[in-house]
Structures are given as C-alpha cells and as structure tokens.
Write a protein that holds these residues in place. Structure first.
Motif, PDB file in Angstrom:
ATOM      1  N   LEU A 302       0.628  -1.236   0.135  1.00 41.83           N
ATOM      2  CA  LEU A 302      -0.090  -0.030  -0.023  1.00 41.83           C
ATOM      3  C   LEU A 302       0.885   1.180  -0.022  1.00 41.83           C
ATOM      4  N   ASP A 305       3.459   3.942  -4.587  1.00 43.62           N
ATOM      5  CA  ASP A 305       2.610   4.828  -5.252  1.00 43.62           C
ATOM      6  C   ASP A 305       3.005   4.535  -6.834  1.00 43.62           C
ATOM      7  N   GLU A 338     -10.197  -4.533  -7.933  1.00 43.70           N
ATOM      8  CA  GLU A 338      -9.452  -3.783  -7.107  1.00 43.70           C
ATOM      9  C   GLU A 338      -8.615  -4.319  -6.399  1.00 43.70           C
ATOM     10  N   TYR A 341      -3.975  -1.120  -4.743  1.00 42.72           N
ATOM     11  CA  TYR A 341      -4.021   0.297  -4.625  1.00 42.72           C
ATOM     12  C   TYR A 341      -2.969   0.661  -3.621  1.00 42.72           C
ATOM     13  N   HIS A 342      -2.963   2.325  -3.850  1.00 42.38           N
ATOM     14  CA  HIS A 342      -1.980   3.069  -3.007  1.00 42.38           C
ATOM     15  C   HIS A 342      -2.663   3.647  -1.841  1.00 42.38           C
ATOM     16  N   ASP A 343      -2.296   3.312  -0.627  1.00 41.06           N
ATOM     17  CA  ASP A 343      -3.043   4.129   0.600  1.00 41.06           C
ATOM     18  C   ASP A 343      -2.027   4.226   1.731  1.00 41.06           C
ATOM     19  N   ASP A 345      -2.153   5.981   4.381  1.00 41.54           N
ATOM     20  CA  ASP A 345      -2.563   6.185   5.719  1.00 41.54           C
ATOM     21  C   ASP A 345      -3.029   4.571   5.973  1.00 41.54           C
ATOM     22  N   GLU A 346      -3.673   3.830   5.319  1.00 38.71           N
ATOM     23  CA  GLU A 346      -3.911   2.522   5.576  1.00 38.71           C
ATOM     24  C   GLU A 346      -2.542   1.771   5.799  1.00 38.71           C
TER      25      GLU A 346
END
Length: 522
Positions: A302, A305, A338, A341-343, A345-346
C-alpha cells in the motif's frame, strides 16, 4: 519518427521479396543474451526472444492479432476424439535443420520429454503449465494423439506453447552417451546446439554473447526474408544507441522512454514501442518470520505509489493495473477488480496493528540492472516505504534470491506466457508453482479449490468467478504487487521495418516472413 503500437492493434508489415532479401542481413544490439537455447526449459524474458525463428509449434496462430486465431503449424489438422484426447495430423515432408525428416516419433518425444519429464528443468515447466497433459502416443507416421488427465479448456493454447516446440529425437539422443537412450547430458548439449524446423537455423551460438541465424532453405513454410541475422549482447543502453547511430547495428532493444527524445531527431532512426504483456513486480516472502503476518506485506504494498512511479519513470506510458489482469486475457480480462492500490494512511495503520518495530526490510534486485528502470524504481520505493515509517534497504546482487529463505522482498517480472490468467498469474502462483516450490509462498486447501475451479471451469463465467475469488485472497494475503506493464521501445535504422507482434509472448524477435521488411541492402 516514432510509432506507438497499442496492445490491441494488429501489426501489418510488408514482407521482403525473395529477390531483395537474397543479400540482406541485419545485426541486433540486444540488452540481454541467453546462456543456453532450449525452448523446453526456458522460462525467462531473455531466452524467449530467440526461439521463434528456430522452432515451430504443432499449432501456430496469427501473431499479428491479440485474439487467438489458430493456424496449422507442424500439425495440419486436429480434433478431439474423446473428451480427454486430441488427435493431430502432421505435416508431410518437414525437415529439421540437420536434414532429418520429422515424424510422429519426434512429436511424441518432444511432448513426452516435457510432460513425463525426468530432466529437472523440464520437471519445473511440467508442474507450472503442463501438468494436465498425461502423454503423447503415435498412431502412425503422421498421426499422434495427446491425452490429458482432465477435460482441457485450453487445448490449442497449450499446444502453441514454446515448451512444446518440436525437436528431433535421434539428434538429441546422439549428443551425449548412449545414442539409443536419452540422458540429461543430451539435453544440456542440445541447449548449446539447438536444431528445429523453423525458417532459420543457428549458424553460431556463443552463450551470453551472440547468436547468428541463417536462412534454412528447406523450411516447410514461406521462406525466411533474411539471409542472416546476428543478435549481439550489448548491455549498456548508450552502447546500443551508439551502435545504431554508427550503423554497427540495425535494431536496438530495450530503450527506456527517456532515451527516445535523443533518437527522434535523427532522420536515420525510427522507434517503435508498446506496453509489453508482462508485469514488473515486487514479490514478498510470505514465509519469512518478519513478513508472515499478511498485514505487514499489505503495508509494504500500500505504501508504493505506482502511478507516481509511472509518471516519473515511464513518462506516464506504462499501464498500472488494478488487479493481476491484462487485456490479452480476452473474456477473462477483469479490470473492475481492485486488488492493488495505494493508501499510505492504511499502510501506517497496518504497521501500528502489527507492531512494526523498525526492523530492516531488505529489497533485493539484480545487479547489473536486469529490467528497464529497475534501479530507479527500487530507489523510489525505498523513499515511499520511509514515508510511512518502513526502514528499507536495497541489496543488489547478480544472484537469484527468490528461493532463499532469507529473502524478504525483491524485484522480478511476471510475463504472460500465454493469453490466459493461467498463463501469467497461474504460472507463478498456482499451487505447486515456482513461488510455492521455491518456498516464498504457501497455499491451503481453500486456495487450491479456487484455483481448480478457475483452471478447469466449464464456462467463462465459472472461470471469471473463481479468478475473482483468487484475487480477493491475493488482496488479503499478498505475495506480489504488479508495478506496471512497462512501455518498452525498440529503435532501428530507417531502412528496417519491424515491430513486436501483439500475438507473441513478450520480447520475441520474430524475423519470419511477414514480420520484417528491409528497403535496399545492408
């Protein structure tokens, strides 16, 4: 001038006339060169470049099209004679490069050497893509039957594979030891002196340095358009471009996007590019004691990016996937999933949950850099990990570490070996496949059940549903993060008209009739 090929566009090239081609030769400056030439054992992006000029499959396809259109190859006809048996009628008068006439015995030998393998490298390929094929048997001199264990939804696809290219039995057996028996040393010797039925024979092979093709005048199909083609290993991009500008090379492979502007101003050079049917990936060792909690691996994934990396390294021309899927999968293309993905904060939340204490995560990569933009991507990933609090370090080595229990994460690639999720994701992460057999990935009964439902599903809908379930498992417990489908470019002298054909697996240097044209002589 620059030409951009989409992955769904057909490529049509005008073949050279035989009279014009009589004296034509080309030299290719290649970023990599194989240390052996055996289509059965080879699994690499490097080796896959070289086989199509030398060998033929039983069933060909129209390689100018993404969607499979199956064509006669060394078999002129084929039909199911039972739910688990395919009968093939062989082409008459086909000659191998050593002069032997191809018979049903050669076909049976070529198939059984893979699906009943005793040679360890073949056993790996048997497990990861050919495990459903039981055996081939001779019916008569021009007829063979191939038997599978379970009803096979991908018959033509499998019989088109590089691993089932046909080789001459007597020649292979003659190479070492007892000429009436097959030994491992025979296969080792064949990999240095390959003989096939294709339009070019291997006139010279220096492992790791060069391969020289010469037109095979007894080829069964349309004659080769080139008299001679030499592929040389030129590892540095700058050296490949210099060779192109000075006329020492006619084609240069593996040109990064940021190099294209330097070429486009030169009226003597043309470039062509496409999104290769391959993912550059980060793989994780889910069995490493520091990474066995899937939350840790999810955090590593995650934090990256991929869209930013695409913009900076590939000038936005790579394809960043939402799941392990490609348009070439046809009805099994599933971009709605999906999975990745990029997160950030997670990622930070998962690191807190898992109690990450700042231990070092080592990121292995090949040295010298094996993939385009590999080093820059690794450096950027370290910065992205640091931004969420992960302490990362790059370890560059010429050694493969994917089977090392100490490996934590590393760069790799996942090609589309054939146009189906089985031919890309499945070859690597099926139960018993390379990732599990090398110890960095473990499947359970539920995963195996989803895999079986996908692999042998009776309908496209059944297979889609099962593949979606597999991707949910990968999302929750990731062994891999596909970074992108790279935008790869080739450059060539203006007189040469060539492009990678979309029906091929990645990087194939196809110099057959209809695939390359040359104006004038070199």
């Amino acid at each position: 001038m620059r030409r951009i090929l989409t992955t769904t566009a057909a490529v049509t090239l005008v073949a050279c006339s035989l009279s014009a081609a009589a004296a034509q030769e080309i030299t290719v400056a290649a970023g990599n060169m194989s240390s052996y030439l055996d289509p059965g054992r080879d699994h690499s992006n490097v080796g896959s470049q070289f086989y199509f000029n030398i060998f033929d499959p039983l069933i060909h396809r129209d390689y100018a099209k993404v969607e499979p259109e199956w064509l006669p190859g060394l078999a002129v006809a084929w039909e199911l004679v039972s739910p688990t048996t395919m009968e093939l009628r062989l082409r008459e008068g086909v000659r191998f490069h050593n002069g032997d006439v191809m018979t049903a015995d050669d076909v049976v030998f070529s198939v059984n050497r893979m699906v009943q393998a005793t040679f360890p490298p073949y056993q790996v390929r048997m497990r990861d893509r050919l495990s459903n094929i039981d055996r081939a048997e001779k019916v008569d001199e021009l007829t063979v039957r191939i038997h599978v264990e379970r009803e096979e939804p991908l018959w033509e696809t499998l019989l088109n594979l590089q691993q089932l290219f046909i080789v001459p039995e007597a020649y292979v057996k003659s190479l070492a030891g007892d000429p009436d028996a097959i030994e491992d040393d025979d296969y080792e010797a064949m990999s240095l002196a390959p003989v096939g039925t294709g339009p070019y024979r291997v006139a010279e092979f220096v492992p790791g340095q060069r391969i020289v093709y010469e037109r095979f005048d007894d080829f069964w199909g349309e004659p080769a358009p080139l008299e001679r083609a030499t592929v040389r290993h030129v590892p540095e991009v700058a050296s490949r471009l210099t060779a192109l500008r000075t006329g020492e090379a006619d084609i240069a492979t593996n040109i990064a996007p940021d190099q294209l502007a330097l070429l486009e101003a030169d009226p003597e050079i043309e470039t062509v590019g496409s999104n290769t049917a391959l993912f550059h990936v980060v793989i994780f060792n889910s069995n490493h004691e520091k990474l066995e909690d899937p939350r840790m691996r999810r955090a590593l994934s995650l934090a990256i990016d991929r869209e930013l990396l695409n913009e900076t390294l590939w000038l936005g021309q790579a394809i960043v996937p939402s799941s392990h899927t490609m348009a070439e999968y046809g009805p099994l293309y599933m971009p709605e999933l999906e999975t990745f993905y990029h997160d950030p904060d997670e990622a930070r939340q998962l690191l807190e949950e898992v109690g990450y204490d700042g231990f070092e995560v080592v990121y292995d990569m090949h040295s010298p850099s094996y993939y385009t933009n590999d080093t820059l991507a690794a450096q950027a990933i370290m910065e992205m990990w640091a931004a969420v609090g992960i302490n990362g370090r790059i370890d560059a080595s010429p050694e493969w570490t994917g089977n090392d229990p100490a490996m934590m994460a590393r760069t790799w690639s996942n090609p589309m070996y054939f146009a189906d999720p089985f031919g890309s994701f499945g070859v690597m992460w099926a139960p018993g496949g390379p990732s599990e057999s090398e110890g960095r990935f473990t499947t359970d009964a539920d995963y195996a059940a989803d895999w079986e439902a996908f692999r042998f599903g009776k309908t496209v809908e059944d297979r889609r549903e099962a593949y979606g379930q597999l991707m949910e498992r990968i999302k929750a417990d990731p062994p891999v993060l596909p970074l992108w489908r790279p935008y790869e470019s080739w450059a060539m002298r203006q007189a040469v008209s060539w492009a990678p054909q979309p029906g091929h697996i990645p990087y194939v240097l196809d110099f057959r009739a209809g695939a390359i044209a040359i104006d004038g002589t070199n």
